[in-house]
Design a protein around this motif. Structure first.
Motif, PDB file in Angstrom:
ATOM      1  N   UNK A   1       9.697  -0.405 -41.843  1.00  0.00           N
ATOM      2  CA  UNK A   1       8.413   0.103 -42.335  1.00  0.00           C
ATOM      3  C   UNK A   1       8.307  -0.078 -43.842  1.00  0.00           C
ATOM      4  N   UNK A   2       9.348   0.302 -44.557  1.00  0.00           N
ATOM      5  CA  UNK A   2       9.321   0.184 -46.018  1.00  0.00           C
ATOM      6  C   UNK A   2       9.272  -1.271 -46.458  1.00  0.00           C
ATOM      7  N   UNK A   3       9.963  -2.127 -45.739  1.00  0.00           N
ATOM      8  CA  UNK A   3       9.971  -3.558 -46.035  1.00  0.00           C
ATOM      9  C   UNK A   3       8.572  -4.153 -45.856  1.00  0.00           C
ATOM     10  N   UNK A   4       7.931  -3.849 -44.748  1.00  0.00           N
ATOM     11  CA  UNK A   4       6.587  -4.370 -44.480  1.00  0.00           C
ATOM     12  C   UNK A   4       5.598  -3.808 -45.502  1.00  0.00           C
ATOM     13  N   UNK A   5       5.696  -2.533 -45.795  1.00  0.00           N
ATOM     14  CA  UNK A   5       4.810  -1.917 -46.779  1.00  0.00           C
ATOM     15  C   UNK A   5       4.943  -2.630 -48.117  1.00  0.00           C
ATOM     16  N   UNK A   6       6.161  -2.894 -48.537  1.00  0.00           N
ATOM     17  CA  UNK A   6       6.412  -3.577 -49.809  1.00  0.00           C
ATOM     18  C   UNK A   6       5.845  -4.997 -49.790  1.00  0.00           C
ATOM     19  N   UNK A   7       5.978  -5.688 -48.682  1.00  0.00           N
ATOM     20  CA  UNK A   7       5.444  -7.053 -48.572  1.00  0.00           C
ATOM     21  C   UNK A   7       3.922  -7.049 -48.638  1.00  0.00           C
ATOM     22  N   UNK A   8       3.294  -6.052 -48.052  1.00  0.00           N
ATOM     23  CA  UNK A   8       1.838  -5.958 -48.135  1.00  0.00           C
ATOM     24  C   UNK A   8       1.434  -5.688 -49.575  1.00  0.00           C
ATOM     25  N   UNK A   9       2.128  -4.814 -50.258  1.00  0.00           N
ATOM     26  CA  UNK A   9       1.814  -4.520 -51.666  1.00  0.00           C
ATOM     27  C   UNK A   9       2.015  -5.735 -52.561  1.00  0.00           C
ATOM     28  N   UNK A  10       3.077  -6.486 -52.321  1.00  0.00           N
ATOM     29  CA  UNK A  10       3.387  -7.620 -53.186  1.00  0.00           C
ATOM     30  C   UNK A  10       2.549  -8.859 -52.900  1.00  0.00           C
ATOM     31  N   UNK A  11       2.107  -9.025 -51.667  1.00  0.00           N
ATOM     32  CA  UNK A  11       1.407 -10.247 -51.277  1.00  0.00           C
ATOM     33  C   UNK A  11      -0.048 -10.046 -50.885  1.00  0.00           C
ATOM     34  N   UNK A  12      -0.461  -8.814 -50.741  1.00  0.00           N
ATOM     35  CA  UNK A  12      -1.807  -8.533 -50.254  1.00  0.00           C
ATOM     36  C   UNK A  12      -2.842  -8.459 -51.358  1.00  0.00           C
ATOM     37  N   UNK A  13      -4.067  -8.373 -50.918  1.00  0.00           N
ATOM     38  CA  UNK A  13      -5.202  -8.215 -51.828  1.00  0.00           C
ATOM     39  C   UNK A  13      -5.291  -6.745 -52.238  1.00  0.00           C
ATOM     40  N   UNK A  14      -5.404  -6.490 -53.536  1.00  0.00           N
ATOM     41  CA  UNK A  14      -5.455  -5.127 -54.063  1.00  0.00           C
ATOM     42  C   UNK A  14      -6.913  -4.700 -54.197  1.00  0.00           C
ATOM     43  N   UNK A  15      -7.296  -3.636 -53.472  1.00  0.00           N
ATOM     44  CA  UNK A  15      -8.662  -3.129 -53.510  1.00  0.00           C
ATOM     45  C   UNK A  15      -8.623  -1.607 -53.523  1.00  0.00           C
ATOM     46  N   UNK A  16      -9.128  -1.010 -54.585  1.00  0.00           N
ATOM     47  CA  UNK A  16      -9.243   0.451 -54.668  1.00  0.00           C
ATOM     48  C   UNK A  16      -7.941   1.186 -54.336  1.00  0.00           C
ATOM     49  N   UNK A  17      -6.881   0.856 -55.013  1.00  0.00           N
ATOM     50  CA  UNK A  17      -5.573   1.505 -54.828  1.00  0.00           C
ATOM     51  C   UNK A  17      -4.989   1.289 -53.440  1.00  0.00           C
ATOM     52  N   UNK A  18      -5.509   0.324 -52.708  1.00  0.00           N
ATOM     53  CA  UNK A  18      -4.987  -0.024 -51.389  1.00  0.00           C
ATOM     54  C   UNK A  18      -4.708  -1.521 -51.374  1.00  0.00           C
ATOM     55  N   UNK A  19      -3.907  -1.939 -50.437  1.00  0.00           N
ATOM     56  CA  UNK A  19      -3.537  -3.349 -50.318  1.00  0.00           C
ATOM     57  C   UNK A  19      -3.819  -3.816 -48.889  1.00  0.00           C
ATOM     58  N   UNK A  20      -4.358  -5.043 -48.763  1.00  0.00           N
ATOM     59  CA  UNK A  20      -4.688  -5.584 -47.449  1.00  0.00           C
ATOM     60  C   UNK A  20      -4.022  -6.943 -47.290  1.00  0.00           C
ATOM     61  N   UNK A  21      -3.335  -7.122 -46.147  1.00  0.00           N
ATOM     62  CA  UNK A  21      -2.679  -8.388 -45.824  1.00  0.00           C
ATOM     63  C   UNK A  21      -2.697  -8.564 -44.312  1.00  0.00           C
ATOM     64  N   UNK A  22      -3.156  -9.721 -43.847  1.00  0.00           N
ATOM     65  CA  UNK A  22      -3.176 -10.052 -42.410  1.00  0.00           C
ATOM     66  C   UNK A  22      -3.872  -8.979 -41.576  1.00  0.00           C
ATOM     67  N   UNK A  23      -4.913  -8.364 -42.147  1.00  0.00           N
ATOM     68  CA  UNK A  23      -5.670  -7.356 -41.422  1.00  0.00           C
ATOM     69  C   UNK A  23      -5.066  -5.965 -41.427  1.00  0.00           C
ATOM     70  N   UNK A  24      -3.984  -5.776 -42.186  1.00  0.00           N
ATOM     71  CA  UNK A  24      -3.336  -4.465 -42.268  1.00  0.00           C
ATOM     72  C   UNK A  24      -3.567  -3.893 -43.662  1.00  0.00           C
ATOM     73  N   UNK A  25      -4.061  -2.681 -43.714  1.00  0.00           N
ATOM     74  CA  UNK A  25      -4.305  -1.968 -44.954  1.00  0.00           C
ATOM     75  C   UNK A  25      -3.130  -1.020 -45.200  1.00  0.00           C
ATOM     76  N   UNK A  26      -2.600  -1.037 -46.419  1.00  0.00           N
ATOM     77  CA  UNK A  26      -1.452  -0.182 -46.765  1.00  0.00           C
ATOM     78  C   UNK A  26      -1.758   0.599 -48.039  1.00  0.00           C
ATOM     79  N   UNK A  27      -1.395   1.892 -48.024  1.00  0.00           N
ATOM     80  CA  UNK A  27      -1.627   2.731 -49.187  1.00  0.00           C
ATOM     81  C   UNK A  27      -0.749   3.980 -49.085  1.00  0.00           C
ATOM     82  N   UNK A  28      -0.706   4.763 -50.154  1.00  0.00           N
ATOM     83  CA  UNK A  28       0.066   6.010 -50.164  1.00  0.00           C
ATOM     84  C   UNK A  28      -0.860   7.174 -50.496  1.00  0.00           C
ATOM     85  N   UNK A  29      -0.340   8.380 -50.283  1.00  0.00           N
ATOM     86  CA  UNK A  29      -1.089   9.549 -50.715  1.00  0.00           C
ATOM     87  C   UNK A  29      -0.917   9.692 -52.230  1.00  0.00           C
TER      88      UNK A  29
END
Length: 85
Positions: free
Chosen positions: A10-38
């Motif tokens: 989970x942490x690995x995938x989350x990190x990959x989304x943050x590093x490689x995904x599109x950054x929008x409004x404190x969230x990251x999107x990659x391959x249709x998955x949105x990742x963010x924290x509280x």
């Protein structure tokens, strides 16, 4: 992931989304998955259009979805991100 969630995965995938995904409004999107924290960063969220996952302190997690097929498709997306990024 059905019975036991691998926190390292989970942490690995989350990190990959943050590093490689599109950054929008404190969230990251990659391959249709949105990742963010509280606000404090202790709880991670990953979601697509049909499934949401909450992963928090002490490796506690919760999935929210309607159909098992939706969950399986979400799981495939996470595995794809893990192996291709």
């Amino acid at each position: 992931m059905k019975n036991e969630l691998d926190s390292k995965f989970v942490l690995q995938v989350f990190d990959k989304i943050r590093n490689n995904g599109e950054h929008v409004d404190e969230k990251y999107r990659l391959e249709g998955v949105l990742a963010f924290t509280d606000f404090d960063g202790y709880t991670l969220y990953m979601q697509d259009a049909l499934v949401s996952m909450q992963f928090g302190f002490h490796n506690q997690y919760r999935f929210d979805y309607q159909k098992s097929e939706d969950f399986e498709a979400f799981e495939k997306k996470l595995k794809y991100i893990d192996t291709h990024y």
